[in-house]
Design a protein around this motif. Sequence first.
Motif, PDB file in Angstrom:
ATOM      1  N   SER A 173       0.845  -1.200   0.000  1.00 30.10           N
ATOM      2  CA  SER A 173       0.000   0.000   0.000  1.00 30.10           C
ATOM      3  C   SER A 173       0.873   1.239   0.000  1.00 30.10           C
ATOM      4  O   SER A 173       2.025   1.208   0.441  1.00 30.10           O
ATOM      5  CB  SER A 173      -0.926   0.016   1.222  1.00 30.10           C
ATOM      6  OG  SER A 173      -0.195   0.293   2.407  1.00 30.10           O
ATOM      7  N   GLU A 174       0.301   2.340  -0.505  1.00 29.62           N
ATOM      8  CA  GLU A 174       1.044   3.600  -0.526  1.00 29.62           C
ATOM      9  C   GLU A 174       1.333   4.084   0.892  1.00 29.62           C
ATOM     10  O   GLU A 174       2.384   4.658   1.162  1.00 29.62           O
ATOM     11  CB  GLU A 174       0.257   4.662  -1.297  1.00 29.62           C
ATOM     12  CG  GLU A 174       0.036   4.323  -2.768  1.00 29.62           C
ATOM     13  CD  GLU A 174       1.346   4.060  -3.497  1.00 29.62           C
ATOM     14  OE1 GLU A 174       2.296   4.852  -3.306  1.00 29.62           O
ATOM     15  OE2 GLU A 174       1.419   3.075  -4.253  1.00 29.62           O
ATOM     16  N   GLU A 175       0.397   3.824   1.812  1.00 32.69           N
ATOM     17  CA  GLU A 175       0.599   4.218   3.208  1.00 32.69           C
ATOM     18  C   GLU A 175       1.815   3.513   3.805  1.00 32.69           C
ATOM     19  O   GLU A 175       2.655   4.134   4.462  1.00 32.69           O
ATOM     20  CB  GLU A 175      -0.649   3.887   4.031  1.00 32.69           C
ATOM     21  CG  GLU A 175      -0.523   4.251   5.512  1.00 32.69           C
ATOM     22  CD  GLU A 175      -1.735   3.803   6.314  1.00 32.69           C
ATOM     23  OE1 GLU A 175      -1.728   4.071   7.532  1.00 32.69           O
ATOM     24  OE2 GLU A 175      -2.650   3.192   5.740  1.00 32.69           O
ATOM     25  N   HIS A 176       1.925   2.229   3.549  1.00 29.46           N
ATOM     26  CA  HIS A 176       3.063   1.473   4.068  1.00 29.46           C
ATOM     27  C   HIS A 176       4.366   1.895   3.403  1.00 29.46           C
ATOM     28  O   HIS A 176       5.419   1.935   4.050  1.00 29.46           O
ATOM     29  CB  HIS A 176       2.823  -0.020   3.882  1.00 29.46           C
ATOM     30  CG  HIS A 176       1.910  -0.616   4.906  1.00 29.46           C
ATOM     31  ND1 HIS A 176       1.497  -1.923   4.862  1.00 29.46           N
ATOM     32  CD2 HIS A 176       1.330  -0.081   6.008  1.00 29.46           C
ATOM     33  CE1 HIS A 176       0.707  -2.177   5.895  1.00 29.46           C
ATOM     34  NE2 HIS A 176       0.587  -1.071   6.600  1.00 29.46           N
ATOM     35  N   ASN A 190       5.342  -0.594  -4.852  1.00 35.86           N
ATOM     36  CA  ASN A 190       4.049  -1.184  -4.499  1.00 35.86           C
ATOM     37  C   ASN A 190       3.863  -2.452  -5.326  1.00 35.86           C
ATOM     38  O   ASN A 190       3.569  -2.391  -6.515  1.00 35.86           O
ATOM     39  CB  ASN A 190       2.919  -0.184  -4.780  1.00 35.86           C
ATOM     40  CG  ASN A 190       1.571  -0.667  -4.283  1.00 35.86           C
ATOM     41  OD1 ASN A 190       1.308  -1.863  -4.221  1.00 35.86           O
ATOM     42  ND2 ASN A 190       0.699   0.264  -3.939  1.00 35.86           N
ATOM     43  N   LYS A 192       1.603  -4.531  -5.485  1.00 33.50           N
ATOM     44  CA  LYS A 192       0.257  -4.786  -5.978  1.00 33.50           C
ATOM     45  C   LYS A 192      -0.046  -4.003  -7.252  1.00 33.50           C
ATOM     46  O   LYS A 192      -0.983  -4.341  -7.989  1.00 33.50           O
ATOM     47  CB  LYS A 192      -0.782  -4.443  -4.901  1.00 33.50           C
ATOM     48  CG  LYS A 192      -0.754  -5.373  -3.699  1.00 33.50           C
ATOM     49  CD  LYS A 192      -1.858  -5.048  -2.714  1.00 33.50           C
ATOM     50  CE  LYS A 192      -1.847  -6.027  -1.535  1.00 33.50           C
ATOM     51  NZ  LYS A 192      -2.910  -5.713  -0.552  1.00 33.50           N
ATOM     52  N   ASP A 285      -2.518  -7.510   8.002  1.00 29.00           N
ATOM     53  CA  ASP A 285      -1.923  -6.243   7.574  1.00 29.00           C
ATOM     54  C   ASP A 285      -1.438  -5.470   8.794  1.00 29.00           C
ATOM     55  O   ASP A 285      -2.235  -4.978   9.583  1.00 29.00           O
ATOM     56  CB  ASP A 285      -2.970  -5.417   6.806  1.00 29.00           C
ATOM     57  CG  ASP A 285      -2.386  -4.154   6.221  1.00 29.00           C
ATOM     58  OD1 ASP A 285      -1.182  -4.145   5.915  1.00 29.00           O
ATOM     59  OD2 ASP A 285      -3.133  -3.166   6.079  1.00 29.00           O
TER      60      ASP A 285
END
Length: 294
Positions: A173-176, A190, A192, A285
């Motif tokens: 994820s972009e947050e991670h 990313n 994904k 997650d």
Amino acid sequence: MKAIVIREPGGPEVLELREVPDPEVHDGEVLIKVAAAGVNRADTSQRKGQYPPPPGAPVYPGLECSGVIEAVGSGVENWKVGDEVCALLSGGGYAEKVAVSAGQLLPIPKGISLQDAASFPEVACTVWSTIFMTSHLSSGESVLIHGGTSGIGTFAIQIAKYIGAKVFTTAGSEEHLLECAKLGADVMINYKKEDFVVCVKNETNGKGFQGGNSGEFNLGPLLMKRLTVSGAGLRSRTTKNKAQIVAEVLANVWPAIEQGKVKPIIYKALPLEDAAEAHRLIEGDHMGKILLIP
């Protein structure tokens, strides 16, 4: 004492808190009253029946802990009752007490709480023994860290950056990815949305590759460049070998922690009786380490 017992191989629900006998302290060992235990992916493999403890190791899960020395066996010279320590274990961390070889003990790093120190031994010894002792990563080189948000990943990003390496990492994820960047990652991928193989090749002028659990590769470059392929594994190593790794971690990693260059990334701390929930979290997650508190 109380400890988490694996009732039978299976899902998180098979973890049960039970009364069990106190550990025996043998020559060269100390008994630790556990303050916190780190939760690792290897523990989930043990729960599923895929990663049994080596002969003589405690049957309860838990490969790292912190706590206070409660008893000292014959032949132990550098530690005493009352010392605060963290430890690399072969098992038994999910308990109120655990016995461990004195060579696998580390002092609590300055500036780190006794509880948070439980997040370091397994990841520090795994990363240092694999990336540095075996692969000899050095300043100016590049390293690809898959799963940068895991306990191993968050630690590896920080220590690789500390020694001056260029750090590539993947997350879902972009947050991670933003959190990985805060830890020092230089190239965030990313997995994904992006083909990380293409990303790594672009960043390394075509020199990087990776293919999951299995794959094919050309043996030519392996021979021409004298490359090596190695695997990590601490649990089955000898007590002597583990002590060597712990000594290197103390000399090379502990200064980085005490300088604030490598910090504990704690996702959540749960009571020991919530071990099943801890396993659900680590298989889902999350970012950083999950701890269990007796």
